[in-house]
Design a protein around this motif. Structure first.
Motif, short mmCIF file in Angstrom:
data_model
loop_
_atom_site.label_atom_id
_atom_site.label_comp_id
_atom_site.label_asym_id
_atom_site.label_seq_id
_atom_site.Cartn_x
_atom_site.Cartn_y
_atom_site.Cartn_z
N ALA A 1 46.27 -50.17 114.27
CA ALA A 1 46.88 -50.32 112.95
C ALA A 1 46.94 -48.96 112.28
N ALA A 2 47.87 -48.82 111.34
CA ALA A 2 47.98 -47.58 110.56
C ALA A 2 46.72 -47.41 109.72
N ALA A 3 46.41 -46.14 109.43
CA ALA A 3 45.19 -45.83 108.67
C ALA A 3 45.50 -45.08 107.37
N GLY A 4 46.61 -45.46 106.72
CA GLY A 4 46.90 -44.90 105.40
C GLY A 4 47.97 -43.84 105.36
N THR A 5 48.32 -43.27 106.52
CA THR A 5 49.42 -42.31 106.60
C THR A 5 50.18 -42.57 107.90
N ALA A 6 51.35 -41.95 108.02
CA ALA A 6 52.17 -42.12 109.23
C ALA A 6 51.60 -41.37 110.43
N HIS A 7 50.56 -40.58 110.22
CA HIS A 7 49.96 -39.81 111.32
C HIS A 7 48.57 -40.31 111.71
N THR A 8 48.13 -41.42 111.13
CA THR A 8 46.78 -41.91 111.42
C THR A 8 46.79 -43.38 111.80
N VAL A 9 45.96 -43.70 112.79
CA VAL A 9 45.84 -45.07 113.28
C VAL A 9 44.37 -45.32 113.63
N PHE A 10 44.04 -46.59 113.83
CA PHE A 10 42.69 -46.92 114.29
C PHE A 10 42.74 -48.19 115.14
N PRO A 11 41.79 -48.31 116.10
CA PRO A 11 41.73 -49.49 116.95
C PRO A 11 40.82 -50.55 116.36
N LEU A 12 41.14 -51.81 116.65
CA LEU A 12 40.28 -52.92 116.29
C LEU A 12 40.70 -54.14 117.08
N THR A 13 39.87 -55.17 117.06
CA THR A 13 40.20 -56.41 117.75
C THR A 13 40.89 -57.36 116.77
N PHE A 14 41.47 -58.41 117.32
CA PHE A 14 42.10 -59.43 116.50
C PHE A 14 41.09 -60.03 115.52
N ASP A 15 39.91 -60.39 116.01
CA ASP A 15 38.90 -60.99 115.13
C ASP A 15 38.48 -60.03 114.03
N GLU A 16 38.38 -58.74 114.36
CA GLU A 16 38.04 -57.75 113.33
C GLU A 16 39.15 -57.65 112.28
N LEU A 17 40.41 -57.71 112.73
CA LEU A 17 41.53 -57.65 111.80
C LEU A 17 41.50 -58.84 110.84
N VAL A 18 41.27 -60.01 111.35
CA VAL A 18 41.22 -61.21 110.50
C VAL A 18 40.06 -61.08 109.51
N ARG A 19 38.91 -60.65 109.99
CA ARG A 19 37.74 -60.49 109.11
C ARG A 19 37.97 -59.40 108.06
N LEU A 20 38.50 -58.26 108.49
CA LEU A 20 38.73 -57.13 107.60
C LEU A 20 39.67 -57.48 106.46
N THR A 21 40.70 -58.26 106.76
CA THR A 21 41.73 -58.59 105.76
C THR A 21 41.47 -59.92 105.05
N ALA A 22 40.48 -60.68 105.53
CA ALA A 22 40.29 -62.06 105.05
C ALA A 22 41.61 -62.81 105.21
N GLY A 23 42.29 -62.51 106.31
CA GLY A 23 43.64 -63.03 106.53
C GLY A 23 43.69 -64.46 107.02
N THR A 24 44.85 -65.06 106.79
CA THR A 24 45.16 -66.39 107.28
C THR A 24 46.00 -66.21 108.54
N VAL A 25 45.58 -66.80 109.64
CA VAL A 25 46.29 -66.68 110.91
C VAL A 25 47.41 -67.71 110.95
N LEU A 26 48.63 -67.21 111.13
CA LEU A 26 49.82 -68.08 111.20
C LEU A 26 50.84 -67.49 112.16
N ARG A 27 51.75 -68.32 112.57
CA ARG A 27 52.93 -67.84 113.28
C ARG A 27 53.86 -67.24 112.23
N VAL A 28 54.38 -66.05 112.48
CA VAL A 28 55.24 -65.39 111.50
C VAL A 28 56.69 -65.25 111.96
N ASP A 29 56.95 -65.55 113.23
CA ASP A 29 58.32 -65.41 113.72
C ASP A 29 59.03 -66.74 113.76
#
Length: 157
Positions: free
Chosen positions: A129-157
């Motif tokens: 995922a991007a890390a705040g600029t167009a030149h920075t990124v960071f790795p993470l797992t799906f579970d970490e992404l959901v936890r980090l964002t407190a996101g709701t998992v859905l189909r988006v397409d």
């Protein structure tokens, strides 16, 4: 160590606070699109977790989608039981996230943003995922992404 851009440092701080071990990577060239990021990292475009900001019912809505998918805003609005979902304007993106289009991270925003996480991202063992600029990124797992964002998992397409 190279000093990080303030937006990227906020992202790195949030990752550390969340216990996510992935370190920010500074890329030599812009990775403002999923295709650019995938090419720079040598990964499938689908493993890029795009941070797309939309506007829905007068509020920002962050959609973390696979770089291999487009968001069907009508279908997503229906799944969420909401009104129309529209792409946020650049000034709305900056106001909501403190970051600019092409570098929006899933975290490090001035205030929490309702987040939807594309269920298709779960098929990749490692995401980027991007890390705040167009030149920075960071790795993470799906579970970490959901936890980090407190996101709701859905189909988006």
């Amino acid at each position: 160590m190279t000093e990080l851009h303030p937006r990227t440092q906020r992202v790195a701080d949030r990752l550390s606070e969340a216990g996510i071990a992935g370190e920010v990577v500074v890329l030599p060239d812009s990775a403002a699109t999923a295709a650019q990021a995938a090419a720079a990292l040598g990964v499938e475009v689908g493993a890029i977790a795009n941070s797309l900001v939309f506007w829905c019912d007068g509020e920002p809505l962050l959609v973390m989608t696979s770089g291999a998918h487009r968001v069907d805003t009508s279908a997503l609005a229906s799944r969420l039981g909401r009104g129309e979902i529209r792409r946020a304007k650049p000034d709305q993106v900056l106001s909501a996230t403190g970051q600019v289009i092409g570098g929006v991270a899933p975290t490090g925003h001035p205030a929490p943003i309702e987040t939807i996480v594309d269920e298709h991202l779960a098929s990749y063992p490692q995401l980027w995922a991007a890390a705040g600029t167009a030149h920075t990124v960071f790795p993470l797992t799906f579970d970490e992404l959901v936890r980090l964002t407190a996101g709701t998992v859905l189909r988006v397409d």
